[in-house]
Design an enzyme around this catalytic site. Sequence first.
Site, mmCIF file in Angstrom:
data_model
loop_
_atom_site.group_PDB
_atom_site.id
_atom_site.type_symbol
_atom_site.label_atom_id
_atom_site.label_comp_id
_atom_site.label_asym_id
_atom_site.label_seq_id
_atom_site.Cartn_x
_atom_site.Cartn_y
_atom_site.Cartn_z
ATOM 1 N N SER A 31 0.857 -1.003 -0.018
ATOM 2 C CA SER A 31 -0.069 -0.099 0.221
ATOM 3 C C SER A 31 0.811 1.305 -0.015
ATOM 4 O O SER A 31 2.166 1.176 0.446
ATOM 5 C CB SER A 31 -0.862 0.043 1.234
ATOM 6 O OG SER A 31 -1.586 1.112 1.415
ATOM 7 N N TYR A 33 -1.491 -0.257 10.036
ATOM 8 C CA TYR A 33 -1.579 -0.406 8.778
ATOM 9 C C TYR A 33 -0.213 -0.460 7.842
ATOM 10 O O TYR A 33 0.288 -1.398 7.268
ATOM 11 C CB TYR A 33 -2.839 -0.149 8.226
ATOM 12 C CG TYR A 33 -3.301 -0.532 6.782
ATOM 13 C CD1 TYR A 33 -3.634 -1.951 6.342
ATOM 14 C CD2 TYR A 33 -2.958 0.306 5.472
ATOM 15 C CE1 TYR A 33 -3.965 -2.032 5.144
ATOM 16 C CE2 TYR A 33 -3.451 0.095 4.243
ATOM 17 C CZ TYR A 33 -3.712 -1.241 4.056
ATOM 18 O OH TYR A 33 -4.062 -1.498 2.545
#
Length: 255
Positions: A141, A154
């Site tokens: 990501s 995350y």
Amino acid sequence: MRLENKRAIITAAASGMGRAGAELFTREGARVAAVDRDAEALKSVVDAINANGGKAEGFVADLSDNDAVARCFAEATDSLGGIDVLWSHAGMPAPSDFESLDLERYDRAAQLNVTQATLLASLAVAEMRKQASGSIVFTSSSSGLVGSASSPLYSSLKAGLIGLTKGLAVRYATEGIRINAVCPGMVATPMLYNDFMSDSPFSREETEKRFVAAIPMGRPGQPEEIAHAALWLASDDASFVTGVALPVDGGLVAR
Ligand SMILES: NC(=O)c1ccc[n+]([C@@H]2O[C@H](COP(=O)([O-])OP(=O)(O)OC[C@H]3O[C@@H](n4cnc5c(N)ncnc54)[C@H](O)[C@@H]3O)[C@@H](O)[C@H]2O)c1
């Protein structure tokens, strides 16, 4: 065709980018084992691909269970007769809170984002070494490349995948196996709207406006745009590319 006769496994293939990948990879000549826990959605993806002349088979598995990961890999490679390409795409958001850490949720996120992807890659590399060829693409990501204030955990898990990508790339560089990561920014999928935007105190419209304001190109990505990047990394077009974490984010991390 970029993946003619290649045998590919794609996880989280029933929706969003994984679905776009299954459609694109089969159009490019691959036989795709599409893995997802959502049996109904997976069937409709696989049926549509096969109705359009592609070759796909669905494998229903909840990848949050490590035994299911190993079982599913064995079934998929058995059916494909091996593996040339793995797009390890499955993942999930991590808890956004930090001070009152929900360890149970964090562990679940760590398992799916990192442990599961690691296990799958380990099984894939063992197969790929026998034929001295193969290509693995992890979905990291933009949050793995830069710190995400809204979800540092995350960021940590997706950055872990980038470390794994680089380490494996170096280890297997002389064995015909390339390992890369694609780093999507904000992409218009259910995960963006139902998960990443769900903590916002603003209306959905206002939330989307604020998210999009951070993207230099002024819009979220479309799933197909990430699938094209994964296709390039997976294919021989990227034959001299390994250990890369490629942002596909409309300029998000370039700021
Ligand atoms: N959408 C974004 O903005 C964005 C940005 C960066 C990275 N990502 C990453 O992309 C991946 C998600 O892809 P998407 O946005 O295309 O999502 P999506 O919401 O469109 O699809 C997610 C799919 O994953 C499947 N899935 C979820 N948990 C599973 C499990 N335990 N076992 C098997 N299948 C499971 C779901 O059934 C669904 O089909 C994740 O790795 C996520 O971290 C997403």
